[in-house]
Design an enzyme around this catalytic site. Structure first.
Site, short mmCIF file in Angstrom:
data_model
loop_
_atom_site.label_atom_id
_atom_site.label_comp_id
_atom_site.label_asym_id
_atom_site.label_seq_id
_atom_site.Cartn_x
_atom_site.Cartn_y
_atom_site.Cartn_z
N CYS A 7 -2.09 9.32 2.52
CA CYS A 7 -1.79 8.80 1.18
C CYS A 7 -2.90 9.17 0.20
CB CYS A 7 -1.59 7.29 1.24
SG CYS A 7 -2.96 6.44 2.05
N GLU B 153 0.89 -1.17 0.00
CA GLU B 153 0.00 0.00 0.00
C GLU B 153 0.92 1.21 0.00
OE1 GLU B 153 -3.21 -0.11 -0.22
OE2 GLU B 153 -3.85 -2.05 0.56
P1 NAD Z 1 8.49 4.76 4.47
O1 NAD Z 1 8.41 3.97 3.23
O2 NAD Z 1 9.68 5.58 4.71
O3 NAD Z 1 8.39 3.80 5.76
C1 NAD Z 1 7.31 2.93 5.95
C2 NAD Z 1 7.74 1.81 6.89
O4 NAD Z 1 8.73 1.01 6.24
C3 NAD Z 1 8.36 2.28 8.19
O5 NAD Z 1 7.95 1.42 9.23
C4 NAD Z 1 9.84 2.12 7.92
O6 NAD Z 1 10.62 1.95 9.08
C5 NAD Z 1 9.85 0.86 7.09
N1 NAD Z 1 11.03 0.67 6.23
C6 NAD Z 1 11.89 1.61 5.77
N2 NAD Z 1 12.81 1.03 4.97
C7 NAD Z 1 12.51 -0.28 4.91
C8 NAD Z 1 13.08 -1.39 4.22
N3 NAD Z 1 14.14 -1.26 3.41
N4 NAD Z 1 12.51 -2.60 4.38
C9 NAD Z 1 11.43 -2.75 5.17
N5 NAD Z 1 10.84 -1.75 5.85
C10 NAD Z 1 11.39 -0.52 5.71
O7 NAD Z 1 7.15 5.61 4.54
P2 NAD Z 1 6.76 6.73 5.61
O8 NAD Z 1 7.56 7.94 5.30
O9 NAD Z 1 6.78 6.15 6.97
O10 NAD Z 1 5.22 6.97 5.23
C11 NAD Z 1 4.77 7.90 4.28
C12 NAD Z 1 4.49 7.21 2.96
O11 NAD Z 1 3.53 6.17 3.16
C13 NAD Z 1 3.86 8.15 1.94
O12 NAD Z 1 4.44 7.88 0.68
C14 NAD Z 1 2.39 7.75 1.94
O13 NAD Z 1 1.72 8.04 0.73
C15 NAD Z 1 2.49 6.28 2.18
N6 NAD Z 1 1.23 5.75 2.73
C16 NAD Z 1 0.49 4.89 1.96
C17 NAD Z 1 -0.72 4.42 2.45
C18 NAD Z 1 -1.57 3.47 1.65
O14 NAD Z 1 -2.42 2.81 2.25
N7 NAD Z 1 -1.38 3.34 0.35
C19 NAD Z 1 -1.17 4.81 3.70
C20 NAD Z 1 -0.38 5.69 4.45
C21 NAD Z 1 0.83 6.14 3.95
#
Ligand code: NAD
Length: 467
Positions: free
Chosen positions: A285, A251
């Site tokens: 998002c 997502e």
């Molecule tokens: P992010 O991708 O930086 O981090 C998300 C999660 O992934 C965190 O828990 C982080 O620690 C973890 N993570 C980071 N690197 C990783 C790796 N290499 N392997 C596994 N896990 C890893 O995102 P963010 O900055 O926390 O959140 C904002 C983003 O999330 C925005 O792009 C937003 O649009 C998106 N988002 C999407 C939805 C949806 O349902 N489509 C909902 C909310 C937020």
């Protein structure tokens, strides 16, 4: 199942939850309160040993949990939802401290989380008889995958975690929740609160630094990863999972458009669209990220939006509309974009609320004709606006605003996005699958379709004649 007597949660100390026990680590870390920029309490910084312990506990309990009847699993999730409802005020206040959203919205997130747990637990994933005759019967059934991991971002850390917990558990999979390092607090308490209701190892949580996600996604015993976060990280998760063909649901990010047709009632549509663009300080998002206004009403619509965003209260009050951005990195990114609008000579309109002196606060900003905060653009023909709306690598959500529902629905059907709304936006439902098209994701969450993503499909061919 009887309801265990559990003391109220202590919201001042934080632990990993591994195999039914609260544990910590030799070295700890902490998040930052985005309103004060001061440190929040210490949380564990999990090591590979913690990952090993959690995965091994989940693996051991998997056969037992998978064999627990659906109704019993449902009853356990319902009791757990009740417990969260009881503790809602403590969770909401903790959420304000770690995420920054005003208390009124934090309360709503917790209430939504309870709803997601309850309503997903109400779903049934029944075996389907595909073919039947005197000789044979063919059944399609859904079996749990095994150890699952839920990776959660910082914008809605509670409801997005619950949107993974309930489907994993009801379908018979143990889950390990990994919150964002920016917002680990509520997630750890969610797991702690759950312990009386589930066998040890069924619901665990690990907090850590940037190493923890990759350790979990690379673990050979993790069978399914449900990831919510950015598109760039989603690709890394998929890459890691692909090595052993672990299942993934992704997502990811969005670039949602709202198409404003010429027949809208500007007085109501403009404030509603503005609200849906700036809710959670724009950190959703599926927030409205581009507004396409028909040229014939562009000026009036723009003026109404600007008038409205000037009323937004941006501070730390419980009833504020916008709190700070969640973290410094995001704050600096958005701040750079806002400055860039000015230096490019574009016209920006901002809110007038007095800004707090500390914390990651940014004034709501509207700019024209194009920019990174919430661009307000104009359109003239339907074909042209659909082409522009679809001309993006993202496909999460979109909306069409019109008094003519049929015409709006026709336009909506031409949009490449997982959720398309008419006269609303950001409206989600635990019974309805949530999915991204294109770079916004793979698979879906919630609803019956979401439950299936936590399962393997099995075709069962029964030959009735004796062997
Ligand atoms: P992010 O991708 O930086 O981090 C998300 C999660 O992934 C965190 O828990 C982080 O620690 C973890 N993570 C980071 N690197 C990783 C790796 N290499 N392997 C596994 N896990 C890893 O995102 P963010 O900055 O926390 O959140 C904002 C983003 O999330 C925005 O792009 C937003 O649009 C998106 N988002 C999407 C939805 C949806 O349902 N489509 C909902 C909310 C937020």
């Amino acid at each position: 199942m009887t309801t265990p007597i559990v003391p109220p949660l202590d919201f001042s100390s934080f632990y990993n939850v591994i195999n039914g026990e609260l544990t910590t680590t030799a070295t700890t870390r902490h998040g930052i309160n985005p309103a004060t920029e001061g440190p929040n309490p210490e949380v564990p910084a999990s090591t590979p040993t913690d990952v090993e312990a959690a995965v091994s506990a989940a693996k051991s309990v998997f056969p037992q949990w998978a064999a627990t009847p659906w109704d019993e699993r449902r009853a356990a999730i319902k009791k757990y939802a009740e417990a969260l409802e009881r503790e809602q005020e403590g969770f909401a206040r903790l959420l304000v401290h770690e995420q920054g959203k005003p208390l009124q919205f934090a309360r709503k997130e917790i209430i939504d989380s309870v709803r997601w747990l309850r309503e997903i637990a109400d779903l049934n994933l029944v075996e389907e008889v595909i073919r039947e005759d005197e000789e044979s019967q063919t059944i399609v059934r859904y079996t749990p995958i095994g150890v699952t991991v839920g990776i959660v971002p910082w914008n809605y850390p509670v409801v997005l975690a619950c949107g993974k917990i309930a489907p994993a558990l009801i379908t018979g999979n143990p889950i390990i929740i990994k919150p964002s390092p920016f917002t680990p607090y509520c997630a750890l308490k969610l797991a702690e609160l759950a312990q009386p209701y589930f066998p040890p190892g069924v619901f665990q949580a690990l907090s850590g630094d940037d190493n923890l996600g990759p350790w979990l996604t690379a673990h050979p015993e993790v069978g399914k990863i449900s990831f919510t976060g950015s598109t760039e990280t989603g690709k890394k998760v998929m890459d890691s999972a692909s090595r052993r063909l672990a299942r993934v649901t992704l997502e990811l990010g969005g670039n949602d458009a709202a198409i404003i047709c010429p027949d809208v009632d500007i007085e109501t549509a403009a404030p509603t669209v503005a609200t849906l663009a700036f809710l959670n300080s724009g950190q959703i998002c599926i927030a409205v990220k581009r507004v396409y206004v028909h040229e014939s009403i562009y000026n009036q619509f723009r003026d109404k939006v600007i008038e409205y965003i000037r009323t937004f209260k941006v501070n730390t009050d419980d009833d504020a509309f916008m709190g700070p951005l969640q973290n410094k990195m995001q704050f600096e990114r958005v701040n750079d974009l806002v400055h860039d609008i000015g230096s490019q000579g574009y016209l920006a309109a901002t809110g007038e609320s007095e800004m707090p002196k500390t914390g990651y606060f940014i004034k709501p900003t509207i700019e024209e004709p194009f920019g990174p905060v919430v661009p307000l653009l104009s359109w003239s023909s339907e074909d042209e606006v659909i082409r522009r709306v679809n001309d993006t690598k993202m496909g999460l959500g979109a909306s069409v605003w019109s008094r003519d529902i049929d015409r709006a629905a026709e336009l909506a059907r031409r949009i490449e996005a997982g959720s398309v709304w008419i006269n609303k936006h950001v409206a989600i439902d635990p019974h309805v699958p949530f999915a991204g098209h294109k770079g916004s994701g793979i698979g879906c969450e919630w609803g019956i379709e979401g439950l299936k993503t936590f399962c393997n499909v099995q075709a069962l061919f029964l030959q009735k004649s004796k062997a």
